[in-house]
Scaffold this active site. Structure first.
Site, PDB file in Angstrom:
ATOM      1  N   ASP A  57      42.370  -7.198  89.550  1.00 14.95           N
ATOM      2  CA  ASP A  57      41.213  -6.864  88.662  1.00 14.95           C
ATOM      3  C   ASP A  57      40.127  -7.880  88.600  1.00 14.95           C
ATOM      4  OD1 ASP A  57      42.090  -4.200  88.628  1.00 14.95           O
ATOM      5  OD2 ASP A  57      43.315  -4.598  86.925  1.00 14.95           O
ATOM      6  N   GLY A 110      37.613  -1.633  74.228  1.00 18.39           N
ATOM      7  CA  GLY A 110      38.805  -1.619  74.851  1.00 18.39           C
ATOM      8  C   GLY A 110      39.487  -3.240  74.879  1.00 18.39           C
ATOM      9  N   SER A 111      40.889  -3.306  74.651  1.00 21.45           N
ATOM     10  CA  SER A 111      41.455  -4.463  74.590  1.00 21.45           C
ATOM     11  C   SER A 111      42.680  -4.677  75.297  1.00 21.45           C
ATOM     12  CB  SER A 111      41.606  -5.005  72.780  1.00 21.45           C
ATOM     13  OG  SER A 111      42.456  -3.799  72.398  1.00 21.45           O
ATOM     14  N   GLY A 112      43.084  -3.734  76.205  1.00 17.47           N
ATOM     15  CA  GLY A 112      44.133  -3.837  76.883  1.00 17.47           C
ATOM     16  C   GLY A 112      44.387  -4.851  78.099  1.00 17.47           C
ATOM     17  N   GLY A 113      45.191  -4.405  79.151  1.00 19.49           N
ATOM     18  CA  GLY A 113      45.281  -5.442  80.317  1.00 19.49           C
ATOM     19  C   GLY A 113      43.723  -5.462  81.121  1.00 19.49           C
ATOM     20  N   MET A 114      43.359  -4.394  81.440  1.00 13.85           N
ATOM     21  CA  MET A 114      42.303  -4.090  82.089  1.00 13.85           C
ATOM     22  C   MET A 114      41.061  -5.147  81.077  1.00 13.85           C
ATOM     23  SD  MET A 114      41.075  -3.462  85.180  1.00 13.85           S
ATOM     24  CE  MET A 114      39.539  -3.334  85.866  1.00 13.85           C
ATOM     25  N   LYS A 126      50.586  -3.413  82.259  1.00 13.71           N
ATOM     26  CA  LYS A 126      49.996  -4.619  82.810  1.00 13.71           C
ATOM     27  C   LYS A 126      50.564  -5.805  81.876  1.00 13.71           C
ATOM     28  CE  LYS A 126      45.866  -2.823  85.146  1.00 13.71           C
ATOM     29  NZ  LYS A 126      44.516  -2.740  85.221  1.00 13.71           N
TER      30      LYS A 126
END
Length: 261
Positions: A94, A117-121, A58
């Site tokens: 999203d 969490g700290s990614g794209g989502m 992402k």
């Protein structure tokens, strides 16, 4: 098409069901890939109309595209590519889906958010909450640089692990914990004690829709927002971007039910 490290069947069944129901000359396929640059080159070369982008691409896909819609540019994360004559424009449905779910579930912006969490989502969900007025929160992420950066974007705090965090009114999981087929498919993203003291529990994992976190929250009588709700709404917005057609609520519900079977 869609690309991810671990593709699911939901998008394929959802989109193809609607194409058939509406008589549209499209077909949708999901691919498990590793070479995102090769994928983007293929989209251009083959004239693929649209592509859904999932973990872990992402953010990595951004330098390969021509234009970012505001929904993607504001958070630095992409989940949808639309190809207009070779010009590839990126969106983040999203973010749009979470905005709609905040309204649908009447989530209280005074709630204290604990988001794992700290990614794209994670960026999409945290940004949607921030833009809806959620001013108090903490990002829980082992990656300190990414966690601190996302926390700073939202004006929230950062903590490295769940045990370090005080209770949250809104618990949100945006990690693969609880995802079917993964090493952590039976793992709770938050402790049963934290769940018991939460106002609402939100899990973006859609496969299965009843993750260990959602099951435990229901067992304790906590209101929930499921990953199935997220994936259905974001897929609908992708469908509209790809085709220019917005199905009826009844058609969408039929497609969701078909995609789940």
């Amino acid at each position: 098409m869609s690309v991810s490290a671990r593709p699911s069947n939901f998008g394929t069944r959802f989109h193809n069901h609607l194409y058939a129901a509406l008589g549209l000359d499209f077909v949708y396929k999901a691919f498990g890939v590793q070479d995102i640059a090769g994928v983007v080159a293929g989209i251009r070369a083959l004239g693929v109309r649209g592509c859904a982008v999932s973990m872990p691409f992402k953010e990595a896909v951004i330098p390969l595209l021509d234009e970012l819609d505001a929904s993607a540019a504001a958070i630095g994360s992409v989940n949808t590519i639309v190809n207009d004559g070779g010009h590839l424009k990126a969106f983040n449905t999203d973010y749009t889906a979470v905005q709609l779910l905040i309204e649908r579930h009447a989530l209280n912006p005074d709630a204290r958010v604990v988001l794992r969490g700290s990614g794209g989502m994670g960026k999409a969900v945290a940004s949607a909450l921030r833009d809806a007025g959620f001013m108090r929160g903490v990002i829980v992420a082992r990656n300190e640089a990414a966690g601190r950066d996302l926390a700073a974007r939202c004006g929230w705090d950062w903590q490295p692990t769940v045990p370090d965090v005080q209770d949250g009114d809104l618990l949100v999981n945006v990690t693969p914990l609880g995802m079917a087929g993964g090493a952590d498919e039976h793992t709770l993203a938050f402790t049963p004690e934290q769940i018991a003291r939460a106002g609402t529990v939100f899990d973006v994992v859609a496969l299965p829709s009843e993750t260990p976190l959602i099951v435990e929250a229901r067992r304790q009588g906590r209101p929930v927002v499921t990953g199935l709700e997220v994936v259905a709404l974001q897929a609908l917005e992708q469908f509209v971007l790809y085709t220019g057609v917005r199905p009826t609520d009844e058609q969408v519900q039929a497609a969701v039910e078909f995609a789940r079977t």
